[in-house]
Write a protein that holds these residues in place. Structure first.
Motif, mmCIF file in Angstrom:
data_model
loop_
_atom_site.group_PDB
_atom_site.id
_atom_site.type_symbol
_atom_site.label_atom_id
_atom_site.label_comp_id
_atom_site.label_asym_id
_atom_site.label_seq_id
_atom_site.Cartn_x
_atom_site.Cartn_y
_atom_site.Cartn_z
ATOM 1 N N ILE A 245 5.540 -0.480 -0.073
ATOM 2 C CA ILE A 245 4.402 0.418 -0.215
ATOM 3 C C ILE A 245 3.464 0.160 0.955
ATOM 4 N N ALA A 246 3.187 1.184 1.739
ATOM 5 C CA ALA A 246 2.294 1.051 2.889
ATOM 6 C C ALA A 246 0.886 1.486 2.498
ATOM 7 N N ALA A 247 -0.090 0.622 2.766
ATOM 8 C CA ALA A 247 -1.484 0.945 2.488
ATOM 9 C C ALA A 247 -1.985 2.026 3.438
ATOM 10 N N HIS A 248 -3.132 2.600 3.082
ATOM 11 C CA HIS A 248 -3.841 3.564 3.929
ATOM 12 C C HIS A 248 -2.968 4.753 4.309
ATOM 13 N N ASP A 287 0.279 4.579 -0.327
ATOM 14 C CA ASP A 287 -0.849 4.839 -1.205
ATOM 15 C C ASP A 287 -1.540 6.127 -0.753
ATOM 16 N N SER A 288 -2.444 6.618 -1.593
ATOM 17 C CA SER A 288 -3.062 7.921 -1.366
ATOM 18 C C SER A 288 -4.330 7.841 -0.537
ATOM 19 N N LEU A 289 -4.667 6.655 -0.012
ATOM 20 C CA LEU A 289 -5.964 6.438 0.621
ATOM 21 C C LEU A 289 -5.984 6.966 2.050
ATOM 22 N N THR A 290 -6.104 8.274 2.195
ATOM 23 C CA THR A 290 -6.161 8.906 3.508
ATOM 24 C C THR A 290 -7.565 9.383 3.863
ATOM 25 N N HIS A 291 -8.467 9.448 2.871
ATOM 26 C CA HIS A 291 -9.851 9.911 3.067
ATOM 27 C C HIS A 291 -9.917 11.369 3.501
ATOM 28 N N SER A 292 -8.878 12.117 3.263
ATOM 29 C CA SER A 292 -8.862 13.512 3.692
ATOM 30 C C SER A 292 -7.852 14.285 2.855
ATOM 31 N N PRO A 293 -8.281 15.373 2.191
ATOM 32 C CA PRO A 293 -7.306 16.181 1.447
ATOM 33 C C PRO A 293 -6.256 16.796 2.360
ATOM 34 N N ARG A 307 6.654 9.967 -3.354
ATOM 35 C CA ARG A 307 6.587 8.683 -2.651
ATOM 36 C C ARG A 307 5.145 8.233 -2.439
ATOM 37 N N ILE A 308 4.204 8.843 -3.114
ATOM 38 C CA ILE A 308 2.795 8.493 -2.966
ATOM 39 C C ILE A 308 2.268 7.955 -4.289
ATOM 40 N N LEU A 309 1.480 6.888 -4.199
ATOM 41 C CA LEU A 309 0.866 6.288 -5.377
ATOM 42 C C LEU A 309 -0.649 6.210 -5.170
#
Length: 372
Positions: A245-248, A287-293, A307-309
């Motif tokens: 799982i890759a962060a950010h 992970d879903s932490l992209t800070h942008s829709p 593949r996103i958590l």
């Protein structure tokens, strides 16, 4: 739970805890190395960011160490379960072999105890000494088999521990493609353990020492470099069942792979992995932490929503106070939203409580049994 027992649990896979006693232990055991690492981190950030980060940590300290505050914040955010990992500041990749192994054991035990204090709400990840590849399997076994954690957290690289005077700065650097990591990847695959890739620090050093570039640029850049090492070196070919799982959101890589694919086609030195690099994105998790829709939609387009958590980076200021709302703001389908918030974590076996080893001594690859 939070009154939603009939619904799939909303799981946040990117949440941190600070371990003050571990930091005190390391500072006492290796004071010179600890001080040098602190000084390097300060140089990388620059004085303005160091000042602001210090104030941020002081303000958020209760969230990092107080379980009742953590649980209240989870309730407020609509999160049922946190997969808790140590703050990456606890990697301490400067530590020697014996100390590095002890750091991992103490971190793993501390996270185990935290999970045991709220077994219906928390699951955990431990640490391994990436700077000493020969010790990583033992640390992974300790985390998963002895402590009941779901896997481990690792950085994007480890600086060369045994670099000799006069050698280049990157001499001895442990990249994720390093052949010495092969036993670790093999064991992680065998155990079905999660490997959470979360960078800390950046080899660009003082080039990023203003405007908080040490975080805003370095984290996605380091993710891109580390994931590229895994892909181009064929690690994912050799260990197709790895659960990384890759962060950010995977940083800069997932939605900008055209250049990598082109290099794979035209450059023999880049043609090591079996398939075009873009094809491996759907073998990883993010992970879903992209800070942008817009960027979250792009990640779903590149990797697949399956593949996103959900990830918040709790409780740091570069995280999200409303991770569930951020996912819903991306305009994905209801099914895709539900997969990101809950379904994908369930499919990976991420549930609250400690994992129990299988009868053979290893957690089953198809899903870790949970002792909640």
């Amino acid at each position: 739970m939070t009154g939603k027992e009939s619904l799939p649990a909303v799981v946040d896979v990117h949440a941190h805890v600070v371990l003050p006693t571990l930091q005190e232990y390391v500072a006492a055991c290796a004071p010179a190395e600890f001080a040098a690492a602190q000084e390097l981190d300060a140089r990388r950030q620059g004085p303005a960011s160091v000042k602001i980060s210090g104030a941020m940590i002081r303000e958020r300290w209760p969230r990092l160490v107080d379980l009742s505050r953590r649980l209240a914040d989870m309730d407020a955010a609509g999160v049922d379960v946190q997969l808790v990992s140590p703050s990456p500041s606890h990697y301490y990749y400067f530590a020697g072999p014996e100390l590095g192994g002890e750091i991992a054991r103490r971190a793993n035990t501390a996270v185990m105890e935290l999970v045991a204090s709220a077994p219906g709400r928390l699951a955990g990840l431990g640490l391994v000494p990436l700077q000493h590849p020969e010790a990583m399997v033992a640390a992974l076994d300790h985390a998963v088999l002895d402590c009941g954690l779901l896997g481990v957290e690792i950085g994007s690289y480890a600086p060369g521990f045994d670099r000799l005077p006069g050698q280049e700065p990157n001499a001895g650097t442990v990249e994720l493609s390093d052949a010495r990591l092969e036993p670790f990847w093999a064991r992680a695959e065998e155990l079905g353990a999660l490997v959470f890739l979360h960078p800390f620090g950046c080899s660009l050093d003082e080039r990023l020492d203003r405007f908080y570039l040490a975080n805003t640029v370095s984290q996605p850049a380091e993710n891109a470099v580390a994931l590229s090492h895994l892909i181009f070196a064929g690690v994912l070919d050799r260990y197709p069942e790895l659960r990384i799982i890759a962060a950010h959101g995977g940083g800069y890589l997932p939605s900008t792979l055209g250049r990598s694919d082109h290099a794979w086609r035209v450059r023999p030195d880049a043609h090591v992995c079996a398939a075009p690099p873009s094809s491996y994105i759907s073998r990883l998790w993010f992970d879903s932490l992209t800070h942008s829709p817009v960027e979250l939609r792009a990640l779903a387009g590149a990797a697949g929503a399956d593949r996103i958590l959900l990830g918040s980076d709790y409780p740091f200021d570069m995280g999200s106070e409303d991770p569930v709302g951020d996912v819903r703001a991306a305009g994905l389908s209801v099914g895709e939203e539900q997969a990101i918030l809950a379904g994908n974590a369930a499919a990976l076996g991420i549930r609250a409580g400690r994992a129990k080893a299988g009868a053979s001594g290893a957690a089953p690859r198809e899903g870790i049994e949970i002792d909640g």
